[in-house]
Design a protein around this motif. Structure first.
Motif, PDB file in Angstrom:
ATOM      1  N   UNK A  35      16.691 -40.829  16.093  1.00  0.00           N
ATOM      2  CA  UNK A  35      15.873 -40.280  15.003  1.00  0.00           C
ATOM      3  C   UNK A  35      14.958 -41.347  14.412  1.00  0.00           C
ATOM      4  N   UNK A  36      15.502 -42.522  14.158  1.00  0.00           N
ATOM      5  CA  UNK A  36      14.682 -43.603  13.603  1.00  0.00           C
ATOM      6  C   UNK A  36      13.546 -43.984  14.551  1.00  0.00           C
ATOM      7  N   UNK A  37      13.865 -44.050  15.853  1.00  0.00           N
ATOM      8  CA  UNK A  37      12.838 -44.414  16.825  1.00  0.00           C
ATOM      9  C   UNK A  37      11.741 -43.361  16.892  1.00  0.00           C
ATOM     10  N   UNK A  38      12.126 -42.104  16.905  1.00  0.00           N
ATOM     11  CA  UNK A  38      11.130 -41.034  17.006  1.00  0.00           C
ATOM     12  C   UNK A  38      10.283 -40.948  15.738  1.00  0.00           C
ATOM     13  N   UNK A 122       5.057 -35.009  15.108  1.00  0.00           N
ATOM     14  CA  UNK A 122       4.483 -34.693  13.804  1.00  0.00           C
ATOM     15  C   UNK A 122       5.350 -33.687  13.053  1.00  0.00           C
ATOM     16  N   UNK A 123       5.934 -32.737  13.783  1.00  0.00           N
ATOM     17  CA  UNK A 123       6.837 -31.751  13.173  1.00  0.00           C
ATOM     18  C   UNK A 123       8.059 -32.449  12.567  1.00  0.00           C
ATOM     19  N   UNK A 124       8.680 -33.344  13.335  1.00  0.00           N
ATOM     20  CA  UNK A 124       9.872 -34.033  12.840  1.00  0.00           C
ATOM     21  C   UNK A 124       9.553 -34.843  11.580  1.00  0.00           C
ATOM     22  N   UNK A 135      17.073 -33.380   9.230  1.00  0.00           N
ATOM     23  CA  UNK A 135      17.268 -33.952  10.559  1.00  0.00           C
ATOM     24  C   UNK A 135      18.691 -34.454  10.770  1.00  0.00           C
ATOM     25  N   UNK A 136      19.639 -33.876  10.049  1.00  0.00           N
ATOM     26  CA  UNK A 136      21.047 -34.234  10.241  1.00  0.00           C
ATOM     27  C   UNK A 136      21.516 -33.758  11.614  1.00  0.00           C
ATOM     28  N   UNK A 137      22.474 -34.477  12.236  1.00  0.00           N
ATOM     29  CA  UNK A 137      22.933 -34.082  13.579  1.00  0.00           C
ATOM     30  C   UNK A 137      23.655 -32.744  13.565  1.00  0.00           C
ATOM     31  N   UNK A 138      23.356 -31.941  14.576  1.00  0.00           N
ATOM     32  CA  UNK A 138      23.972 -30.628  14.781  1.00  0.00           C
ATOM     33  C   UNK A 138      23.826 -29.723  13.564  1.00  0.00           C
ATOM     34  N   UNK A 139      22.762 -29.891  12.812  1.00  0.00           N
ATOM     35  CA  UNK A 139      22.565 -29.103  11.598  1.00  0.00           C
ATOM     36  C   UNK A 139      21.402 -28.136  11.719  1.00  0.00           C
ATOM     37  N   UNK A 140      20.921 -27.918  12.945  1.00  0.00           N
ATOM     38  CA  UNK A 140      19.867 -26.929  13.196  1.00  0.00           C
ATOM     39  C   UNK A 140      20.393 -25.917  14.197  1.00  0.00           C
ATOM     40  N   UNK A 141      20.248 -24.643  13.887  1.00  0.00           N
ATOM     41  CA  UNK A 141      20.621 -23.565  14.814  1.00  0.00           C
ATOM     42  C   UNK A 141      19.360 -22.930  15.359  1.00  0.00           C
ATOM     43  N   UNK A 156      12.353 -30.651  20.153  1.00  0.00           N
ATOM     44  CA  UNK A 156      12.953 -30.941  21.469  1.00  0.00           C
ATOM     45  C   UNK A 156      13.131 -32.436  21.761  1.00  0.00           C
ATOM     46  N   UNK A 157      12.326 -33.373  21.234  1.00  0.00           N
ATOM     47  CA  UNK A 157      12.605 -34.787  21.540  1.00  0.00           C
ATOM     48  C   UNK A 157      13.933 -35.285  20.971  1.00  0.00           C
ATOM     49  N   UNK A 158      14.522 -34.543  20.041  1.00  0.00           N
ATOM     50  CA  UNK A 158      15.779 -34.944  19.408  1.00  0.00           C
ATOM     51  C   UNK A 158      16.803 -33.820  19.591  1.00  0.00           C
ATOM     52  N   UNK A 159      17.331 -33.649  20.807  1.00  0.00           N
ATOM     53  CA  UNK A 159      18.212 -32.505  21.089  1.00  0.00           C
ATOM     54  C   UNK A 159      19.496 -32.508  20.284  1.00  0.00           C
ATOM     55  N   UNK A 160      19.920 -33.672  19.758  1.00  0.00           N
ATOM     56  CA  UNK A 160      21.144 -33.713  18.963  1.00  0.00           C
ATOM     57  C   UNK A 160      20.993 -33.021  17.607  1.00  0.00           C
ATOM     58  N   UNK A 161      19.801 -32.526  17.300  1.00  0.00           N
ATOM     59  CA  UNK A 161      19.628 -31.716  16.092  1.00  0.00           C
ATOM     60  C   UNK A 161      20.367 -30.389  16.189  1.00  0.00           C
ATOM     61  N   UNK A 162      20.523 -29.858  17.406  1.00  0.00           N
ATOM     62  CA  UNK A 162      20.871 -28.453  17.594  1.00  0.00           C
ATOM     63  C   UNK A 162      22.363 -28.250  17.840  1.00  0.00           C
ATOM     64  N   UNK A 163      22.910 -27.212  17.177  1.00  0.00           N
ATOM     65  CA  UNK A 163      24.319 -26.861  17.348  1.00  0.00           C
ATOM     66  C   UNK A 163      24.504 -25.675  18.276  1.00  0.00           C
ATOM     67  N   UNK A 164      23.426 -25.059  18.743  1.00  0.00           N
ATOM     68  CA  UNK A 164      23.524 -23.902  19.629  1.00  0.00           C
ATOM     69  C   UNK A 164      23.314 -24.353  21.075  1.00  0.00           C
ATOM     70  N   UNK A 165      24.196 -23.972  22.003  1.00  0.00           N
ATOM     71  CA  UNK A 165      24.059 -24.403  23.397  1.00  0.00           C
ATOM     72  C   UNK A 165      22.837 -23.782  24.063  1.00  0.00           C
ATOM     73  N   UNK A 166      22.166 -24.559  24.905  1.00  0.00           N
ATOM     74  CA  UNK A 166      20.937 -24.093  25.552  1.00  0.00           C
ATOM     75  C   UNK A 166      21.193 -22.868  26.416  1.00  0.00           C
ATOM     76  N   UNK A 167      22.368 -22.786  27.065  1.00  0.00           N
ATOM     77  CA  UNK A 167      22.634 -21.665  27.974  1.00  0.00           C
ATOM     78  C   UNK A 167      22.626 -20.324  27.252  1.00  0.00           C
TER      79      UNK A 167
END
Length: 536
Positions: A35-38, A122-124, A135-141, A156-167
């Motif tokens: 997150x810091x790098x992005x 820019x969105x992030x 931007x907390x980890x696993x805090x976006x559905x 999408x550059x920070x996939x650890x944002x999401x708690x919902x599996x891609x499948x």
């Protein structure tokens, strides 16, 4: 080219991403490093955008050169003389497939333009500035259906944002995909961001919650994913392995749903800061308004991107403003504009030649070989960021109603329909679609050309003849040309039909790949489907 210090800074960010991906440390630490790098790279993208806003014409000329084959005549004037205005652009999905972020992509962004990467960076940054905990980890559905391949979420550059599996988003059935994603979202009580690819997807997921919350609560309590049509058993097994029983959360879901559904999103996720939707203008505006008034009451709705014909064109840097407006980025496509109303001999104007407050039809060159495509989008210039226009999408020309050349625009028809519904006590418009009588063929009977309108309402189960006529009367009051044709008898009376709950969710699944809801149906199979759901 960026200054050397900028290159060094983005290089450091790229190395940090590489370390974060490879580091055998706790997921939270990896998330913080990435997150810091992005965000560091996002800062340089924002400064690059600000610098480009002061030199729109050179940026556009550079972008055009990159889109043309080597040896082609240079310059926008020669380009416009050589290539006539093209036909309508092919429809594009609202979000493209983006490969996993690699460290070299950030370095490449120092010299070459990568709209999906720059847009998401820019969105992030905008999200973090407006909502510090977003931007907390696993805090976006994520609620998004793409049956062929995953559709890139906004972050999408920070996939650890999401708690919902891609499948869950790639299941064959749209209804099954949205229900599975909703179940995973409900598990995460500390959710900060609820994101949907389209406002319709959020609308339909919350409709599924409204209709099926007892079953969702039972699945939460048992830690299972119930069998559903369109949910293959092997996929169900893989997704169910990610679940665990949570009786306390199930009890909370039952208690909140039993209280009613106004403000249900904020009540189910007390720490939620913002709802993000991929498209909130045009046909999606009706759903956004409904969400703000009911299920998502009290929460801001943020639409971060403007896309047309499958290309990313602009970014919304103002997350907390209720009406989305987008900064057109001169490095992302070559833009031309046709002034509205249309002139007899259309001559396009360029990105640096627009006037605030005026409306323009968008002409786009975004892909090599696809030159000067008419997108059918009409934009209003709301202001400027340096020389870059900030625009508001107004309407889609392909969605105008016309059986005698009268041309009733999409957004103005919706206004007339909402005005008519407002005269029906207790009724609230949920959804609608229109058909021109020519599509009906022999089933339209022997009568003058006319419109047929299919509506879903809440609070009203039947329509009287007086209520049906009210919409036709509102159209006559709002459109003198339509009134004139009605008086002459060259356009027949409008026919209004009431459909059952869930009819439009079925229609959206039949539309195929996710795209903004069409308001005028052009296909017989879709017409037959909506006709089969009429209840009054």
């Amino acid at each position: 080219m960026l200054p050397a210090v900028a290159v060094v800074a983005v290089a450091v960010a790229a190395v940090a991403v590489a370390v974060a991906v490879a580091l055998p440390a706790a997921p939270a630490l990896r998330h913080r490093l990435a997150r810091c790098a992005l965000l560091r790279a996002a800062g340089w993208s924002r400064r690059r955008l600000a610098g480009g806003g002061g030199e729109v014409r050179p940026s556009q000329e550079r972008r055009l050169r990159r889109l043309l084959p080597p040896g082609t005549a240079r310059g926008s004037e020669a380009f416009r003389e050589r290539h006539p205005l093209g036909r309508s652009c092919p429809d594009g999905a609202p979000g493209g497939r983006v490969p996993p972020l690699r460290p070299w992509a950030l370095l490449r962004g120092c010299w070459a333009t990568d709209p999906p990467l720059q847009g998401s960076l820019l969105y992030l940054a905008a999200l973090r500035d407006a909502f510090p905990q977003a931007l907390a980890p696993r805090a976006t559905a994520l609620l998004s259906w793409a049956p062929d391949h995953p559709r890139a979420p906004a972050g999408w550059p920070l996939p650890t944002l999401y708690c919902t599996p891609a499948e869950a988003g790639t299941l064959p059935s749209r209804a099954a995909a949205l229900r599975a994603q909703l179940l995973f979202a409900l598990r995460a009580r500390a959710l900060r961001v609820l994101e949907a690819g389209l406002a319709t997807e959020l609308h339909d997921a919350l409709a599924a919650l409204r209709a099926g919350w007892p079953g969702l609560a039972q699945d939460l309590a048992l830690g299972r994913l119930s069998p559903q049509p369109g949910l293959p058993e092997d996929a169900r097994g893989r997704l169910q392995a990610l679940l665990a029983p949570d009786a306390a959360r199930a009890a909370e879901l039952r208690a909140e749903c039993a209280r009613g559904f106004e403000g249900i999103v904020q009540r189910l996720w007390p720490q939620l800061e913002v709802v993000v939707v991929g498209t909130a203008h045009g046909a999606e505006r009706l759903y956004c308004d409904g969400l703000r008034q009911a299920d998502c009451k009290g929460l801001p709705l943020f639409c971060p991107f403007y896309r047309a014909a499958g290309a990313l064109l602009g970014v919304n840097l103002w997350p907390e403003e209720p009406a989305p407006r987008f900064l057109l980025c001169p490095d992302w496509a070559f833009f031309e504009f046709l002034p509205c109303p249309a002139e007899e001999e259309p001559r396009t104007v360029l990105l640096g030649e627009l006037w605030e407050g005026r409306e323009y039809g968008l002409v786009l060159t975004a892909q090599p070989g696809e030159y000067r495509c008419r997108t059918g989008e009409v934009l209003r210039v709301a202001g400027f960021h340096k020389q870059c226009p900030v625009v508001e999408p107004v309407r889609r020309e392909s969605q105008a109603l016309s059986v005698r050349g009268e041309s009733i625009p999409e957004e103005r028809f919706c206004q007339s329909l909402c005005r008519a519904v407002g005269m029906w006590p207790g009724a609230r418009l949920v959804d609608y679609v229109c058909v021109e009588s020519g599509l009906l063929g022999a089933t339209s009977g022997v009568c003058a050309p006319h419109y047929e309108v299919f509506v879903e309402l809440r609070g009203l189960r039947d329509l009287s003849e007086g209520q049906r006529y009210r919409l036709d009367q509102c159209l006559q009051e709002d459109f003198p040309v339509y009134k004139s044709f009605r008086f002459k008898g060259s356009i027949g009376p409008l026919r209004l039909h009431l459909v059952g709950a869930g009819a439009f969710a079925r229609l959206r699944e039949a539309l195929g790949p996710p795209r903004p809801m069409p308001r005028v149906l052009r296909e017989e199979r879709l017409l037959r489907l909506i006709q089969s759901t009429v209840i009054s």
